[in-house]
Design an enzyme around this catalytic site. Structure first.
Site, PDB file in Angstrom:
ATOM      1  N   SER A  32       0.867  -1.186   0.000  1.00  0.00           N
ATOM      2  CA  SER A  32       0.000   0.000   0.000  1.00  0.00           C
ATOM      3  C   SER A  32       0.898   1.228   0.000  1.00  0.00           C
ATOM      4  O   SER A  32       2.075   1.142   0.393  1.00  0.00           O
ATOM      5  CB  SER A  32      -0.868  -0.004   1.272  1.00  0.00           C
ATOM      6  OG  SER A  32      -1.555   1.230   1.413  1.00  0.00           O
TER       7      SER A  32
ATOM      8  N   TYR B 163      -2.479  -1.306  10.396  1.00  0.00           N
ATOM      9  CA  TYR B 163      -2.397  -1.449   8.931  1.00  0.00           C
ATOM     10  C   TYR B 163      -1.062  -0.911   8.412  1.00  0.00           C
ATOM     11  O   TYR B 163      -0.376  -1.561   7.619  1.00  0.00           O
ATOM     12  CB  TYR B 163      -3.579  -0.696   8.304  1.00  0.00           C
ATOM     13  CG  TYR B 163      -3.738  -0.847   6.819  1.00  0.00           C
ATOM     14  CD1 TYR B 163      -4.487  -1.892   6.290  1.00  0.00           C
ATOM     15  CD2 TYR B 163      -3.174   0.066   5.934  1.00  0.00           C
ATOM     16  CE1 TYR B 163      -4.658  -2.026   4.912  1.00  0.00           C
ATOM     17  CE2 TYR B 163      -3.341  -0.062   4.565  1.00  0.00           C
ATOM     18  CZ  TYR B 163      -4.088  -1.104   4.059  1.00  0.00           C
ATOM     19  OH  TYR B 163      -4.261  -1.230   2.695  1.00  0.00           O
TER      20      TYR B 163
END
Ligand code: NAD
Length: 260
Positions: A142, A155
């Site tokens: 990401s 995350y």
């Protein structure tokens, strides 16, 4: 070696994973889908992908938070297609909350699915890839593997770790024809992103419209969502002969976000 390869794409019943599976199937590779969801809907997706692309497409419902089920996914793929040549570590979940309020069970699950699952699947397929002298490992990290945002501690931590794994595995596979790269998407409007809009609104005390404009797309200079198919196209490229000398890279597809 077969002209076309066999790919396992985790978390491919929706969103980015499904787009990656589609791109690999369009390139002629056999694909083992994986993910959670309604069995009837998943079978519709599987059959549709096989029909549209002509590629062999199967499904295994391993829960990627469980190492013994990951082993089962590998065994089932080998039983069905003979070997595993390509893995795409894509399954992922998200929770948005300040660290002092972060639910510990969600922290554990994010680390298991977004981080440890990639390590386990790689661990299980690496020996075969090295022995055959060819392997492609694509980790869907990401932009949050490169930079942080508040309220996403688990995350961001997991995605930074995935980039560390990518570099390490690239070094271990380099002389054996096994490449390992990470793709770092910006915001793609999938169920994962749609689901965090209300949470982000609550965490920041703003409306959902303000989250989309001032939080999500504020980060992306293009002010557009990235398309899932664009991630699929890059994953397929990384599995093509043209990418054989690319390894250990973390590749942003983020509308310029990490150029800031
Ligand atoms: P999504 O919610 O559409 O898809 C997630 C997939 O993971 C689904 O197929 C789901 O069934 C599967 N999954 C969830 N838990 C699982 C488990 N325990 N075992 C097996 N499968 C499981 O989300 P998405 O946006 O397509 O996300 C895919 C990946 O892309 C994730 O790793 C995510 O972090 C990453 N990513 C997404 C964005 C974005 O903006 N959407 C941006 C950067 C990175």
């Amino acid at each position: 070696m077969p002209e076309f390869r066999t790919a396992v794409v985790t978390g491919s019943t929706s969103g980015i994973g499904l787009a990656v599976a589609r791109a690999l199937a369009e390139a002629g590779h056999a694909v083992m889908l994986n993910g959670l969801g309604d069995p009837t809907e998943i079978e519709t997706v599987r059959a549709g992908l096989a029909d549209e692309t002509g590629a062999p497409v199967a499904f295994h419902g391993a829960d990627m938070s469980k190492p013994y089920q990951i082993a089962d996914l590998v065994a089932a793929t080998e039983a069905r297609f003979g070997q595993v040549d390509i893995i795409v570590n894509n399954a992922g979940i998200q929770t948005v909350a300040p660290i002092e309020d972060f639910p510990v069970d969600r922290y554990d699950l994010i680390m298991a699915i977004n981080m440890s699952a990639a390590w386990h699947l790689t661990r299980l397929v690496m020996a075969g890839m090295k022995a055959r002298g060819w392997g492609r490992i694509v980790n869907i990290a990401s932009a949050h593997g490169l930079v942080a945002s508040p309220y996403k501690s688990a995350y961001v931590m997991a995605k930074h770790a995935v980039i560390g794994l990518t570099k390490t595995v690239a070094l271990e596979g380099a002389e054996a024809g096994v490449t390992c790269n990470a793709i770092c998407p910006g915001y793609v409007l999938t169920s994962l992103v749609a689901g965090q809009i209300p949470e982000t609104a609550a965490a920041r005390g703003i409306t959902e419209e303000e989250v989309i404009r001032d939080v999500l797309l504020a980060a992306q200079p293009t002010k557009r969502f990235v398309q899932a198919g664009q991630i699929g196209a890059l994953a397929a490229f990384l599995c093509s002969p043209a990418a054989s000398e690319m390894t250990g890279a973390a590749l942003p597809v983020d509308g310029g976000w990490t150029a800031h």
